[in-house]
Scaffold this motif. Structure first.
Motif, PDB file in Angstrom:
ATOM      1  N   LEU A 245       0.643  -1.254   0.009  1.00  0.00           N
ATOM      2  CA  LEU A 245       0.018  -0.057   0.009  1.00  0.00           C
ATOM      3  C   LEU A 245       0.797   1.249  -0.120  1.00  0.00           C
ATOM      4  O   LEU A 245       0.319   2.421   0.125  1.00  0.00           O
ATOM      5  CB  LEU A 245      -1.133  -0.210   1.247  1.00  0.00           C
ATOM      6  N   SER A 246       2.191   1.204  -0.431  1.00  0.00           N
ATOM      7  CA  SER A 246       2.907   2.405  -0.320  1.00  0.00           C
ATOM      8  C   SER A 246       2.573   3.195  -1.638  1.00  0.00           C
ATOM      9  O   SER A 246       2.587   4.381  -1.449  1.00  0.00           O
ATOM     10  CB  SER A 246       4.475   2.012  -0.478  1.00  0.00           C
ATOM     11  N   ASN A 247       2.207   2.281  -2.938  1.00  0.00           N
ATOM     12  CA  ASN A 247       1.936   3.445  -3.937  1.00  0.00           C
ATOM     13  C   ASN A 247       0.859   4.141  -3.914  1.00  0.00           C
ATOM     14  O   ASN A 247       0.737   5.236  -4.503  1.00  0.00           O
ATOM     15  CB  ASN A 247       1.928   2.250  -5.047  1.00  0.00           C
ATOM     16  N   VAL A 248      -0.239   3.500  -3.201  1.00  0.00           N
ATOM     17  CA  VAL A 248      -1.593   4.485  -3.077  1.00  0.00           C
ATOM     18  C   VAL A 248      -1.435   5.643  -2.077  1.00  0.00           C
ATOM     19  O   VAL A 248      -1.890   6.568  -2.218  1.00  0.00           O
ATOM     20  CB  VAL A 248      -2.673   3.453  -2.840  1.00  0.00           C
ATOM     21  N   THR A 249      -0.562   5.422  -1.266  1.00  0.00           N
ATOM     22  CA  THR A 249      -0.067   6.050  -0.247  1.00  0.00           C
ATOM     23  C   THR A 249       0.377   7.469  -0.894  1.00  0.00           C
ATOM     24  O   THR A 249       0.064   8.508  -0.716  1.00  0.00           O
ATOM     25  CB  THR A 249       0.764   5.718   0.999  1.00  0.00           C
ATOM     26  N   ALA A 250       1.570   7.126  -1.578  1.00  0.00           N
ATOM     27  CA  ALA A 250       2.182   8.098  -2.397  1.00  0.00           C
ATOM     28  C   ALA A 250       1.146   8.968  -3.449  1.00  0.00           C
ATOM     29  O   ALA A 250       1.529  10.137  -3.507  1.00  0.00           O
ATOM     30  CB  ALA A 250       3.354   7.335  -3.241  1.00  0.00           C
ATOM     31  N   LEU A 251       0.403   8.177  -4.108  1.00  0.00           N
ATOM     32  CA  LEU A 251      -0.600   8.840  -4.828  1.00  0.00           C
ATOM     33  C   LEU A 251      -1.409   9.693  -4.431  1.00  0.00           C
ATOM     34  O   LEU A 251      -1.378  10.793  -4.965  1.00  0.00           O
ATOM     35  CB  LEU A 251      -1.356   7.457  -5.632  1.00  0.00           C
ATOM     36  N   GLY A 252      -1.938   9.420  -3.009  1.00  0.00           N
ATOM     37  CA  GLY A 252      -2.503  10.453  -2.441  1.00  0.00           C
ATOM     38  C   GLY A 252      -1.892  11.698  -1.943  1.00  0.00           C
ATOM     39  O   GLY A 252      -2.349  12.708  -2.195  1.00  0.00           O
ATOM     40  N   LYS A 253      -0.506  11.374  -1.424  1.00  0.00           N
ATOM     41  CA  LYS A 253      -0.001  12.733  -1.157  1.00  0.00           C
ATOM     42  C   LYS A 253       0.529  13.459  -2.555  1.00  0.00           C
ATOM     43  O   LYS A 253       0.263  14.611  -2.448  1.00  0.00           O
ATOM     44  CB  LYS A 253       1.736  12.233  -0.617  1.00  0.00           C
ATOM     45  N   GLY A 254       0.641  12.805  -3.526  1.00  0.00           N
ATOM     46  CA  GLY A 254       0.917  13.643  -4.867  1.00  0.00           C
ATOM     47  C   GLY A 254      -0.124  14.361  -5.314  1.00  0.00           C
ATOM     48  O   GLY A 254      -0.026  15.584  -5.803  1.00  0.00           O
ATOM     49  N   LEU A 255      -1.246  13.742  -5.228  1.00  0.00           N
ATOM     50  CA  LEU A 255      -2.657  14.365  -5.590  1.00  0.00           C
ATOM     51  C   LEU A 255      -2.891  15.761  -4.853  1.00  0.00           C
ATOM     52  O   LEU A 255      -3.240  16.749  -5.187  1.00  0.00           O
ATOM     53  CB  LEU A 255      -3.735  13.312  -5.559  1.00  0.00           C
ATOM     54  N   GLN A 256      -2.679  15.310  -3.486  1.00  0.00           N
ATOM     55  CA  GLN A 256      -2.912  16.673  -2.567  1.00  0.00           C
ATOM     56  C   GLN A 256      -1.697  17.810  -2.818  1.00  0.00           C
ATOM     57  O   GLN A 256      -2.279  18.992  -2.866  1.00  0.00           O
ATOM     58  CB  GLN A 256      -2.578  16.312  -0.875  1.00  0.00           C
TER      59      GLN A 256
END
Length: 422
Positions: A245-256
């Motif tokens: 779940l690191s990738n979805v975590t990073a995706l969320g941070k990048g989107l924000q």
């Protein structure tokens, strides 16, 4: 930059780096972007697209100001990762049942063959800046090969803990070839995590798994690249596979980041797809629980998703909440069928990557995702990462009827084959 605990919200300076807070929670990196000139950054990112032979030619370090602005360039360890293809596939659009655009972001084109390179370049660079020469991870494959490659480029050593079953031998061989010290152990990915959490400091090992927040910062660049490629207009959905779940975590941070800076006007929705045999996070969300119950004996043919106790689940949950996201699971057969079509499209991927395409198809059939909505599926690993899967699917005793192309019988002469093809 500062470190903030995702559990107790304790804030500490990034100079006081640690993997976990005293309360046991994981740290997140937070950037102060209050005084950032967003239009200036856009110009910088665009200009760096034409750079050659500098750290900023990387599809990660192009965005250094949003990832690790304080790192001195001398510590950057790069193989010009990122800069991966974004493909609009008519074949995959038809397969998933979509009527509008479906893009595939081929992180499989990274130098070690997986999305892990986006985060690993930052982790190893940070470790070097702290004086480390010994780097470690536990892995089902992609993390280990990426770490081994960057550690070798940094003239350091890598120590990789690999479960002795349910992994891809291709990935282990790649890791060995890059010069890693590979420790095969009887247990799961989660057992390896627990081991080095206890012993890494006394052994002088810098941890490069996704509990390291610098890994997450590097992986944010994937969504930056997608947005920049589409002129800062993201699709309605981003579909992503979920293991640690690191990738979805990073995706969320990048989107924000992109939303806060005004680069994008709205957040796309995120669909997280897990394999049926390793889906503790999906089960938690589907059942409305607030705590994850680990799967003690996970199993999926998509070995990169074979994780029963994903360490970044709290961060991933935050991403779903912020994007009004959804989760689903897909069976191994659905994954392998989708992989066959991604391969046939000319793009190709390993089984875990194809979970995104299988998930998009399933969510479209269930009308969770509307056929008229646009989507990008992130493909995380190269098709040659698991050649056994190719052999089993195409040359096995019972290949799927979902895939139309079969090998022409070797029992025919070439003249007979030629006559058949006319």
């Amino acid at each position: 930059m500062k470190l903030v605990c995702v559990d107790c919200n304790l804030e500490v300076s990034s100079d006081l780096f640690d993997y976990q807070c005293k309360c046991g929670g994981l740290f997140d990196i937070v950037h102060d972007t209050a005084n950032v000139d967003a239009e200036y950054l856009k110009r910088v990112f665009h200009e760096r697209l034409s750079e050659r032979m500098t750290p900023y030619a990387s599809g990660v370090w192009r965005y250094k100001e949003l990832i690790f602005p304080e790192l001195a360039d001398e510590y950057i360890t790069t193989k010009y990762e990122g800069n991966t293809g974004l493909y609009a596939s008519e074949l995959i659009k038809s397969y998933t049942g979509a009527k509008n655009k479906v893009w595939l972001k081929a992180q499989s084109e990274n130098p070690s063959g997986s999305f892990k390179d986006n985060g690993m370049t930052v982790a190893v660079s940070h470790g070097r800046s702290l004086g480390y020469q010994r780097f470690t991870c536990t892995s089902t494959g992609n993390t280990s090969s990426s770490l081994a490659m960057y550690a070798a480029m940094a003239q350091g050593e890598s120590y990789v803990f690999v479960p002795n079953k349910n992994i891809s031998l291709n990935k282990v061989l790649q890791t060995l070839a890059y010069g890693a010290n590979v420790i095969s152990f009887d247990g799961t990915y989660d057992d390896g995590i627990r081991f080095y959490e206890r012993h890494s400091k006394e052994l002088g090992l810098y941890i490069c798994n996704s509990i390291n927040p610098f890994r997450i910062e590097g992986q944010k660049s994937i969504v930056y690249e997608i947005a920049q490629s589409l002129d800062w207009n993201l699709p309605d959905w981003v579909v992503i596979p979920g293991g640690a779940l690191s990738n979805v975590t990073a995706l969320g941070k990048g989107l924000q980041d992109l939303k806060n800076l005004g680069f994008i006007s709205k957040l796309p929705r995120v669909a997280l797809v897990q394999a049926e045999g390793a889906s503790p996070f999906h089960r938690m969300v589907a059942e409305g629980r607030t705590e994850l119950v680990p799967e003690p004996a996970p199993y999926t043919r998509a070995s990169a998703l074979n994780i029963g106790n994903p360490p970044s689940w709290k961060k991933a949950l935050r991403t779903l909440e912020e994007t009004n996201g959804v989760t689903c699971f897909v069976t191994d057969q659905e994954i392998l069928d989708a992989k066959a079509w991604v391969d046939k499209s000319g793009i190709g991927c390993e089984p875990a990557s194809a979970a995104t395409v299988a998930g998009l198809r399933k969510l479209t059939l269930q009308q969770v995702i509307d056929k008229d909505e646009t989507a990008v599926c992130i493909l995380t690993g190269n098709m040659l990462k698991d050649t056994d899967a190719l052999h089993e699917y195409h040359l096995g005793e019972s290949p799927s009827s979902n895939y139309p192309n079969k090998i022409v019988s070797a029992q025919l002469t070439l003249n007979e084959i030629g006559a058949m093809l006319l």
